[in-house]
Design a protein around this motif. Sequence first.
Motif, PDB file in Angstrom:
ATOM      1  N   THR B 113      51.805  54.309  32.465  1.00  0.00           N
ATOM      2  CA  THR B 113      50.481  53.585  32.836  1.00  0.00           C
ATOM      3  C   THR B 113      49.494  53.739  31.651  1.00  0.00           C
ATOM      4  O   THR B 113      49.643  54.440  30.576  1.00  0.00           O
ATOM      5  CB  THR B 113      49.966  54.145  34.251  1.00  0.00           C
ATOM      6  N   PHE B 114      48.420  53.118  31.848  1.00  0.00           N
ATOM      7  CA  PHE B 114      47.086  53.163  30.951  1.00  0.00           C
ATOM      8  C   PHE B 114      46.390  54.022  31.261  1.00  0.00           C
ATOM      9  O   PHE B 114      46.197  54.486  32.404  1.00  0.00           O
ATOM     10  CB  PHE B 114      46.470  51.655  30.685  1.00  0.00           C
ATOM     11  N   GLN B 116      42.488  55.871  32.128  1.00  0.00           N
ATOM     12  CA  GLN B 116      41.341  55.161  32.532  1.00  0.00           C
ATOM     13  C   GLN B 116      40.307  54.533  31.734  1.00  0.00           C
ATOM     14  O   GLN B 116      39.860  53.734  31.996  1.00  0.00           O
ATOM     15  CB  GLN B 116      40.719  56.268  33.559  1.00  0.00           C
ATOM     16  N   SER B 161      36.452  50.552  26.385  1.00  0.00           N
ATOM     17  CA  SER B 161      36.488  49.558  27.290  1.00  0.00           C
ATOM     18  C   SER B 161      35.262  48.655  27.128  1.00  0.00           C
ATOM     19  O   SER B 161      35.442  47.524  27.681  1.00  0.00           O
ATOM     20  CB  SER B 161      36.588  50.323  28.789  1.00  0.00           C
ATOM     21  N   GLN B 173      41.623  41.236  26.762  1.00  0.00           N
ATOM     22  CA  GLN B 173      42.445  42.291  27.592  1.00  0.00           C
ATOM     23  C   GLN B 173      41.515  43.591  27.735  1.00  0.00           C
ATOM     24  O   GLN B 173      40.485  43.639  26.830  1.00  0.00           O
ATOM     25  CB  GLN B 173      43.811  42.712  27.328  1.00  0.00           C
ATOM     26  N   HIS B 176      41.050  49.399  26.367  1.00  0.00           N
ATOM     27  CA  HIS B 176      41.621  50.684  26.405  1.00  0.00           C
ATOM     28  C   HIS B 176      43.196  50.763  26.753  1.00  0.00           C
ATOM     29  O   HIS B 176      43.829  51.508  26.690  1.00  0.00           O
ATOM     30  CB  HIS B 176      40.836  51.795  27.213  1.00  0.00           C
ATOM     31  N   GLU B 177      43.456  49.508  27.438  1.00  0.00           N
ATOM     32  CA  GLU B 177      44.889  49.065  28.022  1.00  0.00           C
ATOM     33  C   GLU B 177      45.558  48.553  26.844  1.00  0.00           C
ATOM     34  O   GLU B 177      46.777  49.105  26.454  1.00  0.00           O
ATOM     35  CB  GLU B 177      44.714  48.397  29.309  1.00  0.00           C
ATOM     36  N   ALA B 181      49.525  48.928  24.601  1.00  0.00           N
ATOM     37  CA  ALA B 181      50.656  47.963  25.304  1.00  0.00           C
ATOM     38  C   ALA B 181      51.588  47.118  24.215  1.00  0.00           C
ATOM     39  O   ALA B 181      51.233  47.363  23.042  1.00  0.00           O
ATOM     40  CB  ALA B 181      49.903  46.838  25.898  1.00  0.00           C
ATOM     41  N   PRO B 190      53.105  49.325  28.640  1.00  0.00           N
ATOM     42  CA  PRO B 190      52.724  50.564  27.763  1.00  0.00           C
ATOM     43  C   PRO B 190      53.929  50.617  26.967  1.00  0.00           C
ATOM     44  O   PRO B 190      54.944  50.703  27.106  1.00  0.00           O
ATOM     45  CB  PRO B 190      52.533  51.744  28.516  1.00  0.00           C
TER      46      PRO B 190
END
Lengths: 343, 447
Positions: B113-114, B116, B161, B173, B176-177, B181, B190
């Motif tokens: 996952t990414f 927070q 972010s 997007q 921070h994600e 990716a 990810p």
Amino acid sequence: MTENNVVVDTRTEHKEGKLLTIENLQVWFELRRFGFGNAGYVKAVDGVNFDLHYGEAIAVVGESGCGKSSLMKTILGLNIPTRGEVTFDGTKISGMGTKGLKWYRSQVGYVQQDPFGALAPFMTVERILEEPLIINGVKSKTERLRRIHKTMEEVKMFPVDDFLNKFPHMLSGGQQQRVVIARAMIMEPKIIVADEPVSMLDASVRVEILKLMRGLQETHNLAMIFITHDLSTVRFFSERIFVMYAGKMVEKSPVDELLDDPRHPYTLALLAASPEPDAANAHTYKEVPPGEPPSLVTPPPGCRFHPRCPHVIKGLCDEKEPPEFLTGPEHYTACWLFQSEQA
Amino acid sequence: MKSLQRSFKELLRYPSAVASLAIILVLLIVSAYTLIAIPYGEAIVLWRGGENIWYQSPKNAPPAWTNFFTSKKLVETMIFNTDDEDINKTYEVSEAGNQTVTFEFPIDYQFDTFPQELTLFTKGTFVEKAPFISIVLVTPDGREIRITDFAVQKTGTYRFSQDDRLARRVGNQFPHEAIFAQPGSDPLVPLKGEYVMKLSLVTFEADSDVDAELVVYGQVYGIAGTDHLRRDLKVALLWGIPVALAFGLLAALGTTITTMSISAIGTWYGGWVDELIQRITEVNLVLPLLPILIMVGTFYDRSIWTILGVTILFSIFGGGIKTYRAIFMQVKESPYIEAARAYGAGSGRIIFQYLVPRIIPMLIPQLVTLIPSYVFLEASLAVLGLGDPVLPTWGKVIQDAQSNGALYQGLYYWVLEPAVLLMLTGLAFAMLGFSLDRVFNPRLRGI
């Protein structure tokens, strides 16, 4: 044995004369209505007189509820007399004050009926015997232990150290009663009050306990008040016998005199009711006085035994209370039947 | 002493007693550890210190061990700091007299996952001219993503972010994600591997430098997780143990002992003393404790000690008075009490050396079973918002969870952790109490 003799020498000053005097003693308990408001009195003890001499053993005999326990508790200082006076060695206990009463209580030993109930279940024998000493100000632990050892030996619990750490439930009934006697004796009292001390014991131990008490009484010149309804032990035990009925003494006499020549109709009935171990008695029917013992709240007027008495004199017994008539050597009977004998 | 030992041995014959003793022992050890490791002052700072204490933790993050139960590996929080030993700064002086400082943060990213959020905290040292920083992220597949560059002020916070330009650069997007990716994936997937965040500085003064700290906020945190204020729940859960145990034990001991003494005194003296005690008890029995405590908390003081005092005060004249009185009435008539009076024992001695010891065996199980009820009372008060304003407790954690919609947001850990601890404590003391009851009152054994 030598040690025992030393003890005897230091403790027994064979004094003569009156140790305890009971004069016109009345112990009444108030009855309440709705928690307050007087609803009369239970006249448990109603006008009792007697003297107790040094080293003398007396027996108080009577059926359940006749007031003998209330009398005993008053002598122990647990009940406060409503009227009348208890005099100990020349001092009235009502005027003793807190300190004096504490001293007086240490002078009166108490042997109870149920030895197991009489011993706190959570205390060891040592603690049980130590308590009266602590309360009466024996500060030194070694002194306390010395006295505990001495008393335990007197009640014949050998070896003493084996018993000190035991709890009451670990002892037999006879041993428990010995501890109770030791506790009564530990303050070196002048009087022992024993409330049916052997009635809860096995027949086999009864004699031993009675012998023990008799022995202690003689060695220490103890006065003893022996409360019982078992006439078979009385002769063995005491010099004088008092018969109590409904809060009053109906007959006072030396033991042999009373057992040989009972006078009061109630005493006669009491003696007749005591069982004799004889197979021939299996089919005999014993006459017992009719009716029940009277209410202590509203006792019958005159002689309290008159409603049940076979020799009732109409117009006298049910109206006037009988005084004590001398009916033999030191033998007093409170009954109108002996009016003439007196004269 | 011997009888105590025997009772204890007998107690160990009951499996429930052994289990409860084990739980209580663990609770005691943990609370001793807590009191030593996180002393009171530190605990208060950790719990109430404010943003600058909690800034390194993620918000509303479940505990890290939830990773064991999920197929997807959630991001754990990672912190990189120039103060760390394995982060080396290299200094180069250029011809113009400017100094270039470079350092790298190696990010080992093995999650499904990414994070927070990513935040860079900077602290610049300079007199007039602020140093200039530029940040580049090198991905495992060799791409270089230019993050940003800016002049470093005395203190600064850069949140990945919230950088709109970076967002545009990575294809609108969440930055921070997107930076973690696989390129071109939609929805974002990810890319696992070794990332390197390269930071290079240009300083314009002799002693000018920059200290930086990068926080990769994970989706899980620590052994207990965090709440809405980024606070580590561990602090409250650990501190909740000694507070709960102390409150429960003090309240139970305080009420039981005073209740028993008052009851014994009333029974022994009888008469108006007994009447008075009985009437006070009857009046007190119909007074509801919880509303009174709420009133005290609202209008007077919410300190746990005040609440404890009021609780004890109102519980003294409780049902116990009646129960103990019933037993004392019976014991009072025992021949051994009569004998004690006959050899001159005073009232005080009779009450405390002859009456009271008789009911101790009945008292101990009651006392033990009473402890959890006071623990729950304290928690209930805290849930109602009347907990101690300073101390971290289990009840307060539940209250925070409730007022921040923990269950609505699916943050079950937030409610379950304190609830499980409360239940465990209650269970342990209740089981111990029942076993003690069986040991001390053998008649119950058949039941």
